[in-house]
Design an enzyme around this catalytic site. Structure first.
Site, PDB file in Angstrom:
ATOM      1  N   GLY A  44       2.091   8.100   8.230  1.00 24.34           N
ATOM      2  CA  GLY A  44       0.834   7.358   8.065  1.00 24.34           C
ATOM      3  C   GLY A  44      -0.224   7.619   9.119  1.00 24.34           C
ATOM      4  O   GLY A  44      -1.416   7.486   8.855  1.00 24.34           O
ATOM      5  N   GLU A  99      -0.357   4.448  15.699  1.00 23.25           N
ATOM      6  CA  GLU A  99       0.227   3.947  14.453  1.00 23.25           C
ATOM      7  C   GLU A  99      -0.881   3.686  13.435  1.00 23.25           C
ATOM      8  O   GLU A  99      -2.037   3.439  13.799  1.00 23.25           O
ATOM      9  CB  GLU A  99       1.015   2.670  14.791  1.00 23.25           C
ATOM     10  CG  GLU A  99       1.702   1.971  13.665  1.00 23.25           C
ATOM     11  CD  GLU A  99       2.738   2.779  12.878  1.00 23.25           C
ATOM     12  OE1 GLU A  99       2.379   3.869  12.385  1.00 23.25           O
ATOM     13  OE2 GLU A  99       3.866   2.304  12.724  1.00 23.25           O
ATOM     14  N   ASP A 100      -0.524   3.758  12.150  1.00 25.12           N
ATOM     15  CA  ASP A 100      -1.516   3.489  11.103  1.00 25.12           C
ATOM     16  C   ASP A 100      -1.832   2.007  10.981  1.00 25.12           C
ATOM     17  O   ASP A 100      -2.981   1.613  10.898  1.00 25.12           O
ATOM     18  CB  ASP A 100      -1.045   4.070   9.752  1.00 25.12           C
ATOM     19  CG  ASP A 100       0.375   3.657   9.363  1.00 25.12           C
ATOM     20  OD1 ASP A 100       1.023   2.897  10.115  1.00 25.12           O
ATOM     21  OD2 ASP A 100       0.845   4.105   8.300  1.00 25.12           O
ATOM     22  N   ASP A 103       2.057  -4.564  10.753  1.00 26.22           N
ATOM     23  CA  ASP A 103       2.206  -5.619   9.749  1.00 26.22           C
ATOM     24  C   ASP A 103       3.103  -6.713  10.356  1.00 26.22           C
ATOM     25  O   ASP A 103       2.623  -7.529  11.128  1.00 26.22           O
ATOM     26  CB  ASP A 103       2.815  -4.944   8.508  1.00 26.22           C
ATOM     27  CG  ASP A 103       2.898  -5.847   7.294  1.00 26.22           C
ATOM     28  OD1 ASP A 103       1.879  -6.468   6.951  1.00 26.22           O
ATOM     29  OD2 ASP A 103       3.976  -5.928   6.682  1.00 26.22           O
ATOM     30  N   THR A 107       8.709  -2.760  13.273  1.00 26.28           N
ATOM     31  CA  THR A 107       8.910  -1.333  13.548  1.00 26.28           C
ATOM     32  C   THR A 107       8.503  -0.997  14.983  1.00 26.28           C
ATOM     33  O   THR A 107       9.267  -0.390  15.739  1.00 26.28           O
ATOM     34  CB  THR A 107       8.082  -0.464  12.571  1.00 26.28           C
ATOM     35  OG1 THR A 107       8.349  -0.894  11.243  1.00 26.28           O
ATOM     36  CG2 THR A 107       8.390   1.008  12.727  1.00 26.28           C
ATOM     37  N   ASP A 159      -0.022   4.679   2.507  1.00 27.57           N
ATOM     38  CA  ASP A 159       0.418   4.940   1.134  1.00 27.57           C
ATOM     39  C   ASP A 159       1.015   3.714   0.469  1.00 27.57           C
ATOM     40  O   ASP A 159       1.434   2.771   1.135  1.00 27.57           O
ATOM     41  CB  ASP A 159       1.518   6.010   1.148  1.00 27.57           C
ATOM     42  CG  ASP A 159       2.829   5.449   1.708  1.00 27.57           C
ATOM     43  OD1 ASP A 159       2.825   5.007   2.875  1.00 27.57           O
ATOM     44  OD2 ASP A 159       3.829   5.417   0.974  1.00 27.57           O
TER      45      ASP A 159
HETATM   46  P1  IMP Z   1       5.876  -3.441  10.248  1.00 32.94           P
HETATM   47  O1  IMP Z   1       7.197  -3.033  10.840  1.00 32.94           O
HETATM   48  O2  IMP Z   1       6.051  -4.573   9.259  1.00 32.94           O
HETATM   49  O3  IMP Z   1       4.819  -3.747  11.272  1.00 32.94           O
HETATM   50  O4  IMP Z   1       5.418  -2.282   9.315  1.00 32.94           O
HETATM   51  C1  IMP Z   1       4.867  -1.168   9.784  1.00 32.94           C
HETATM   52  C2  IMP Z   1       4.869  -0.061   8.761  1.00 32.94           C
HETATM   53  O5  IMP Z   1       4.914  -0.524   7.399  1.00 32.94           O
HETATM   54  C3  IMP Z   1       3.585   0.709   8.883  1.00 32.94           C
HETATM   55  O6  IMP Z   1       3.701   1.719   9.837  1.00 32.94           O
HETATM   56  C4  IMP Z   1       3.388   1.228   7.482  1.00 32.94           C
HETATM   57  O7  IMP Z   1       4.087   2.436   7.325  1.00 32.94           O
HETATM   58  C5  IMP Z   1       3.993   0.165   6.608  1.00 32.94           C
HETATM   59  N1  IMP Z   1       2.939  -0.760   6.137  1.00 32.94           N
HETATM   60  C6  IMP Z   1       2.726  -2.031   6.530  1.00 32.94           C
HETATM   61  N2  IMP Z   1       1.673  -2.575   5.905  1.00 32.94           N
HETATM   62  C7  IMP Z   1       1.173  -1.604   5.102  1.00 32.94           C
HETATM   63  C8  IMP Z   1       0.052  -1.542   4.194  1.00 32.94           C
HETATM   64  O8  IMP Z   1      -0.731  -2.488   3.999  1.00 32.94           O
HETATM   65  N3  IMP Z   1      -0.126  -0.353   3.556  1.00 32.94           N
HETATM   66  C9  IMP Z   1       0.688   0.731   3.734  1.00 32.94           C
HETATM   67  N4  IMP Z   1       1.729   0.709   4.570  1.00 32.94           N
HETATM   68  C10 IMP Z   1       1.977  -0.439   5.245  1.00 32.94           C
HETATM   69 MG    MG Z   2       3.896   3.796   9.439  1.00 34.50          MG
END
Ligand code: IMP
Ligand code: MG
Length: 176
Positions: A44, A99-100, A103, A107, A159
């Protein structure tokens, strides 16, 4: 499997360009006289990484990691598996993880602990997008492009089921 419908433009190509330039300027000021080591999280972060590194006027080194968080297409579970680790040592480096989107934060919270154990001189996080309302763990980016509300974002690297990464703007999807 549910179908996703592409919505409108949340951030245009022009808005993205301006914001990334500004982030590059801030990072350049913060690290004056130092070298930075950018770690892009595949896949991403690819467009953001490519743009951001060209807006940083310092010695820059880059590397990539690929991680997979077990879960559904739209929700991560917090269990992170390293698919590709760094090619080089980060001991003594000024690491900035690129990072993209953040959320739940699960991660990056995992990756942060994992990378800090390797002894970088400093550790910061630069995310293009942040959804603070969705956070499940304490985690604050040091640099952030835009804070957004809880929508499922696509484009500029992001994506849904591997689609829409190539869009030059940020959009979001809705489930039909
Ligand atoms: P986290 O561990 O929940 O913070 O998720 C992080 C990862 O989930 C990001 O690096 C993205 O790859 C994916 N992700 C979270 N939200 C979105 C979104 O709105 N669109 C696309 N990918 C997302
Ligand atoms: Mg990601």
């Amino acid at each position: 499997m549910s179908e996703y419908k592409l919505s409108g433009v949340m951030f245009s190509e022009e808005q993205i360009k301006e914001r990334v330039k500004a982030l590059g300027r801030i990072i350049t000021e913060d690290y004056q006289g130092k070298e930075v080591f950018l770690i892009g999280i595949l896949k991403g972060s690819v467009p953001f990484m490519a743009d951001l590194m060209r807006c940083i006027d310092l010695d820059v080194k880059i590397d990539f990691m690929s991680v997979s968080s077990y879960g559904s297409a739209t929700h991560s579970s917090g269990v992170v598996r390293i698919l590709k680790d760094l090619d080089s040592d980060i001991r003594g480096k000024n690491v900035i993880v690129v990072e993209d989107i953040i959320d739940s934060g699960l991660t990056l919270s995992y990756l942060k602990d994992y990378l800090i154990k390797r002894g970088p001189a400093s550790f910061r996080i630069c995310t293009f997008l942040d959804k603070p309302a969705r956070r499940k763990v304490e985690l604050h980016p040091d640099y952030c492009g835009f804070e957004i509300e809880d929508k499922f974002i696509v484009g500029y690297g992001l994506d849904v089921d591997q689609r829409y990464r190539q869009l030059p703007y940020i959009s979001w999807v809705t489930t039909e």
